[in-house]
Design a protein around this motif. Structure first.
Motif, PDB file in Angstrom:
ATOM      1  N   ARG A 121       0.080   1.963  10.909  1.00 37.50           N
ATOM      2  CA  ARG A 121      -1.035   1.854   9.959  1.00 37.50           C
ATOM      3  C   ARG A 121      -2.396   1.751  10.639  1.00 37.50           C
ATOM      4  O   ARG A 121      -3.393   2.230  10.090  1.00 37.50           O
ATOM      5  N   ALA A 136      -9.603   1.840   2.863  1.00 36.24           N
ATOM      6  CA  ALA A 136      -9.905   0.449   2.510  1.00 36.24           C
ATOM      7  C   ALA A 136     -10.489  -0.285   3.717  1.00 36.24           C
ATOM      8  O   ALA A 136     -10.030  -0.083   4.847  1.00 36.24           O
ATOM      9  N   ILE A 159      -4.350  -7.580   1.281  1.00 41.38           N
ATOM     10  CA  ILE A 159      -2.915  -7.333   1.442  1.00 41.38           C
ATOM     11  C   ILE A 159      -2.668  -7.174   2.937  1.00 41.38           C
ATOM     12  O   ILE A 159      -3.334  -6.366   3.599  1.00 41.38           O
ATOM     13  N   GLY A 166       6.860  -0.124   7.294  1.00 33.78           N
ATOM     14  CA  GLY A 166       6.745  -0.533   5.894  1.00 33.78           C
ATOM     15  C   GLY A 166       7.087   0.630   4.984  1.00 33.78           C
ATOM     16  O   GLY A 166       6.816   1.779   5.306  1.00 33.78           O
ATOM     17  N   TYR A 167       7.730   0.356   3.867  1.00 35.52           N
ATOM     18  CA  TYR A 167       7.928   1.394   2.851  1.00 35.52           C
ATOM     19  C   TYR A 167       8.262   0.704   1.539  1.00 35.52           C
ATOM     20  O   TYR A 167       8.749  -0.429   1.527  1.00 35.52           O
ATOM     21  N   ASP A 168       7.978   1.374   0.445  1.00 34.53           N
ATOM     22  CA  ASP A 168       8.280   0.838  -0.879  1.00 34.53           C
ATOM     23  C   ASP A 168       7.781  -0.598  -1.036  1.00 34.53           C
ATOM     24  O   ASP A 168       8.453  -1.440  -1.641  1.00 34.53           O
ATOM     25  N   GLY A 169       6.610  -0.885  -0.487  1.00 34.42           N
ATOM     26  CA  GLY A 169       6.014  -2.213  -0.636  1.00 34.42           C
ATOM     27  C   GLY A 169       6.654  -3.268   0.254  1.00 34.42           C
ATOM     28  O   GLY A 169       6.275  -4.441   0.200  1.00 34.42           O
ATOM     29  N   LYS A 170       7.626  -2.852   1.082  1.00 35.41           N
ATOM     30  CA  LYS A 170       8.242  -3.829   1.993  1.00 35.41           C
ATOM     31  C   LYS A 170       7.324  -4.029   3.197  1.00 35.41           C
ATOM     32  O   LYS A 170       6.584  -3.137   3.572  1.00 35.41           O
ATOM     33  N   GLU A 196      -5.787  -5.448   4.690  1.00 35.92           N
ATOM     34  CA  GLU A 196      -6.667  -4.580   3.899  1.00 35.92           C
ATOM     35  C   GLU A 196      -7.278  -5.377   2.766  1.00 35.92           C
ATOM     36  O   GLU A 196      -6.603  -6.217   2.170  1.00 35.92           O
ATOM     37  N   GLN A 197      -8.499  -5.038   2.444  1.00 37.36           N
ATOM     38  CA  GLN A 197      -9.093  -5.614   1.245  1.00 37.36           C
ATOM     39  C   GLN A 197      -8.342  -5.109   0.022  1.00 37.36           C
ATOM     40  O   GLN A 197      -7.967  -3.932  -0.028  1.00 37.36           O
ATOM     41  N   LEU A 199      -8.289  -3.610  -3.335  1.00 41.31           N
ATOM     42  CA  LEU A 199      -9.304  -2.814  -4.021  1.00 41.31           C
ATOM     43  C   LEU A 199      -9.020  -2.746  -5.526  1.00 41.31           C
ATOM     44  O   LEU A 199      -7.856  -2.827  -5.945  1.00 41.31           O
ATOM     45  N   GLY A 230       5.659  -2.032  -6.159  1.00 42.99           N
ATOM     46  CA  GLY A 230       5.452  -1.375  -4.870  1.00 42.99           C
ATOM     47  C   GLY A 230       6.265  -0.100  -4.681  1.00 42.99           C
ATOM     48  O   GLY A 230       6.199   0.514  -3.627  1.00 42.99           O
ATOM     49  N   GLU A 270      -1.691   9.794   0.119  1.00 41.35           N
ATOM     50  CA  GLU A 270      -1.830   8.974  -1.090  1.00 41.35           C
ATOM     51  C   GLU A 270      -3.266   8.468  -1.178  1.00 41.35           C
ATOM     52  O   GLU A 270      -3.816   7.990  -0.181  1.00 41.35           O
ATOM     53  N   PHE A 272      -6.164   6.122  -3.613  1.00 44.79           N
ATOM     54  CA  PHE A 272      -6.525   5.276  -4.743  1.00 44.79           C
ATOM     55  C   PHE A 272      -7.756   5.894  -5.395  1.00 44.79           C
ATOM     56  O   PHE A 272      -8.662   6.353  -4.697  1.00 44.79           O
ATOM     57  N   GLU A 283      -2.450   5.997   2.408  1.00 48.20           N
ATOM     58  CA  GLU A 283      -1.616   6.275   3.580  1.00 48.20           C
ATOM     59  C   GLU A 283      -1.125   7.713   3.552  1.00 48.20           C
ATOM     60  O   GLU A 283      -1.245   8.404   2.538  1.00 48.20           O
ATOM     61  N   HIS A 289       7.317  14.196  -0.022  1.00 43.36           N
ATOM     62  CA  HIS A 289       7.136  12.837  -0.553  1.00 43.36           C
ATOM     63  C   HIS A 289       7.756  12.740  -1.937  1.00 43.36           C
ATOM     64  O   HIS A 289       7.802  13.710  -2.681  1.00 43.36           O
TER      65      HIS A 289
HETATM   66  P1  ATP Z   1       5.336   3.820   0.308  1.00 44.00           P
HETATM   67  O1  ATP Z   1       6.634   3.646  -0.371  1.00 44.00           O
HETATM   68  O2  ATP Z   1       4.365   4.657  -0.458  1.00 44.00           O
HETATM   69  O3  ATP Z   1       5.432   4.165   1.754  1.00 44.00           O
HETATM   70  P2  ATP Z   1       4.260   1.353   1.270  1.00 44.00           P
HETATM   71  O4  ATP Z   1       5.265   0.281   1.330  1.00 44.00           O
HETATM   72  O5  ATP Z   1       3.888   2.028   2.512  1.00 44.00           O
HETATM   73  O6  ATP Z   1       4.675   2.368   0.195  1.00 44.00           O
HETATM   74  P3  ATP Z   1       1.532   1.137   0.309  1.00 44.00           P
HETATM   75  O7  ATP Z   1       1.436   2.523  -0.164  1.00 44.00           O
HETATM   76  O8  ATP Z   1       0.659   0.713   1.404  1.00 44.00           O
HETATM   77  O9  ATP Z   1       3.012   0.680   0.634  1.00 44.00           O
HETATM   78  O10 ATP Z   1       1.298   0.133  -0.920  1.00 44.00           O
HETATM   79  C1  ATP Z   1       2.165   0.143  -2.041  1.00 44.00           C
HETATM   80  C2  ATP Z   1       1.343  -0.039  -3.300  1.00 44.00           C
HETATM   81  O11 ATP Z   1       0.642  -1.301  -3.270  1.00 44.00           O
HETATM   82  C3  ATP Z   1       0.274   0.994  -3.485  1.00 44.00           C
HETATM   83  O12 ATP Z   1       0.805   2.184  -4.048  1.00 44.00           O
HETATM   84  C4  ATP Z   1      -0.683   0.250  -4.407  1.00 44.00           C
HETATM   85  O13 ATP Z   1      -0.183   0.215  -5.729  1.00 44.00           O
HETATM   86  C5  ATP Z   1      -0.652  -1.166  -3.858  1.00 44.00           C
HETATM   87  N1  ATP Z   1      -1.693  -1.335  -2.825  1.00 44.00           N
HETATM   88  C6  ATP Z   1      -1.558  -1.102  -1.508  1.00 44.00           C
HETATM   89  N2  ATP Z   1      -2.693  -1.321  -0.832  1.00 44.00           N
HETATM   90  C7  ATP Z   1      -3.611  -1.727  -1.739  1.00 44.00           C
HETATM   91  C8  ATP Z   1      -4.996  -2.127  -1.673  1.00 44.00           C
HETATM   92  N3  ATP Z   1      -5.664  -2.146  -0.512  1.00 44.00           N
HETATM   93  N4  ATP Z   1      -5.606  -2.504  -2.822  1.00 44.00           N
HETATM   94  C9  ATP Z   1      -4.937  -2.495  -3.989  1.00 44.00           C
HETATM   95  N5  ATP Z   1      -3.640  -2.138  -4.134  1.00 44.00           N
HETATM   96  C10 ATP Z   1      -2.973  -1.747  -3.028  1.00 44.00           C
END
Ligand code: ATP
Ligand code: MG
Length: 401
Positions: A121, A136, A159, A166-170, A196-197, A199, A230, A270, A272, A283, A289
């Motif tokens: 990241r 961000a 966050i 990391g994936y799926d919010g993990k 990250e802030q 947002l 996530g 991806e 925002f 990301e 995807h």
């Molecule tokens: P992926 O499965 O897409 O690889 P991931 O685990 O890498 O997911 P992110 O894409 O970084 O995670 O974040 C998952 C979700 O959390 C985002 O799709 C968004 O909804 C929320 N999120 C992440 N970062 C931020 C942020 N800086 N501000 C607000 N919401 C956020």
């Protein structure tokens, strides 16, 4: 007199296309993305080899050859190199060094260096900044001192995300106040992280671009994504809440990133969309995807077709969305809607609806949060696709969107 042959490491990258039906293609990783790549490659007459240690592999089950070995196993890599005319990956956490090594003798896409950036990241954020793509406000957290710093405090609420894997919010934790940050960092294993802030999001979208070795690039239409907990839950195309200038800007930014990475292959970015309408890159994924799965049923060229074409050096043509589409992710939770014992969802009821395309990945064991399949609904217009997708969601016990 003919020139002496070049030693293998200085051979130019072969640019002649691998014509359909002429070769075996290799893929590192054996999940559902690999499975859909296998299907697309086989449609073009290629044979496919999958390198994946897991015996129960969705891609391995579909491929002509499943090499059951770790991604770093030198004997398996030698076999892959011998069997295949080109190699791709379905999974961004395959060691970049393996891609680099394979690339010494084979066409490999995506390039190892680009994958290395997407794996980390902090490198990814630096790439955004260097390419002039908004992201961000963030800070790398690598020490207890970082976790207590005024610079970190200035980003809160935020966050904290592990830099790798990391994936799926993990590998993420919400942090409201600076006093919480050291404990959150420790709970994530005190590994390098990015803070990250948080947002103010209005919407989330993604863009899939495909870029060939000659720099020619094409893109899929912009997708609007809804996440729950996530994990991607719903993708809608065309994006119902995104105006044309914003979509065009997202495409331009994704293409700029592909160019900055000298990318070859399929790249998903991806974004925002913030409350003020501005775009921020979240990301990148150096592969097809989840948010692009709709393209199999709704576009005349899918993201997996694009992966095959970029790998084989075939022409890239701009994909056309022939039907508006809604994709619903099917997680293992669906199997537990009625209680602790798994129960097969009522596919027959869903398949009785018009325009439903059911994709199951061949995973034997449903688990909560596990991606078991997806369902794409196509229709003559967006309202029709949405109405049918809502009916399918209700039949399956999924929330409305
Ligand atoms: P992926 O499965 O897409 O690889 P991931 O685990 O890498 O997911 P992110 O894409 O970084 O995670 O974040 C998952 C979700 O959390 C985002 O799709 C968004 O909804 C929320 N999120 C992440 N970062 C931020 C942020 N800086 N501000 C607000 N919401 C956020
Ligand atoms: Mg994400």
């Amino acid at each position: 007199m003919s020139a002496a042959p070049l030693p293998p490491s200085t051979l130019p990258r072969p640019l002649a296309p691998l014509l359909p039906g002429s070769a075996m293609l290799g893929v590192l990783g054996g999940g559902q993305l690999g499975r859909m790549f296998v299907h697309a490659a086989q449609t073009h007459g290629y044979r496919v080899a999958v390198l994946e240690p897991d015996d129960a592999s969705p891609a391995g089950a579909a491929a002509e050859l499943h090499l059951r070995a770790p991604y770093t196993d030198s004997a398996a890599l030698a076999q892959l190199r011998q069997a295949c005319a080109a190699v791709t990956t379905e999974f961004e956490n395959v060691p970049a060094a393996v891609l680099r090594e394979l690339a010494a003798t084979l066409p490999v896409s995506p390039p190892a260096d680009a994958v290395a950036v997407c794996q980390h990241r902090a490198l990814e954020k630096r790439c955004f900044v260097q390419a002039g793509v908004p992201c961000a406000p963030h800070r790398v957290i690598e020490s207890a001192a970082d976790a207590g710093s005024a610079a970190a405090a200035a980003l809160l609420p935020g966050i904290l995300k592990t830099a790798r894997l990391g994936y799926d919010g993990k590998g993420q934790a919400g942090v409201a106040a600076i006093a919480e940050l050291p404990a959150a960092w420790a709970a994530l294993g005190a590994v390098p992280c990015v803070l990250e802030q948080r947002l103010p999001l209005r919407h989330e979208i993604s863009v899939i671009v495909a870029r060939g070795r000659d720099g020619v690039w094409v893109h899929l239409p912009v997708q609007q994504n809804l996440h729950r907990f996530g994990i991607l839950a719903v993708t809608q195309v065309p994006p119902p809440d995104i105006d044309a200038p914003t979509a065009a800007q997202a495409v331009a930014l994704a293409a700029r990133l592909a160019q900055a990475l000298d990318y070859v292959g399929v790249l998903c970015v991806e974004f925002f969309v913030l409350q003020d309408g501005s775009l921020v890159a979240n990301e990148m994924a150096p592969r097809p995807h989840n948010s692009g799965h709709y393209s199999i049923d709704a576009c005349d060229v899918s993201q997996f077709d694009l992966q095959v074409r970029t790998l084989a050096g075939l022409p890239l043509v701009a994909p056309r969305l022939h039907s508006p589409a809604v994709m619903l992710n099917l997680l293992g939770d669906l199997w537990f809607a009625a209680g602790p014992e798994p129960r097969t969802p009522d596919w027959a009821a869903v398949l009785a609806l018009p325009g439903v395309h059911l994709h199951l990945y061949g995973k034997a064991e449903p688990r909560r949060g596990r991606k078991m399949g997806h369902l794409t609904v196509t229709a003559a217009d967006a309202a029709g696709a949405r109405a049918t997708a809502l009916r399918a969601a209700a039949l399956l016990g999924l929330p409305a969107f």
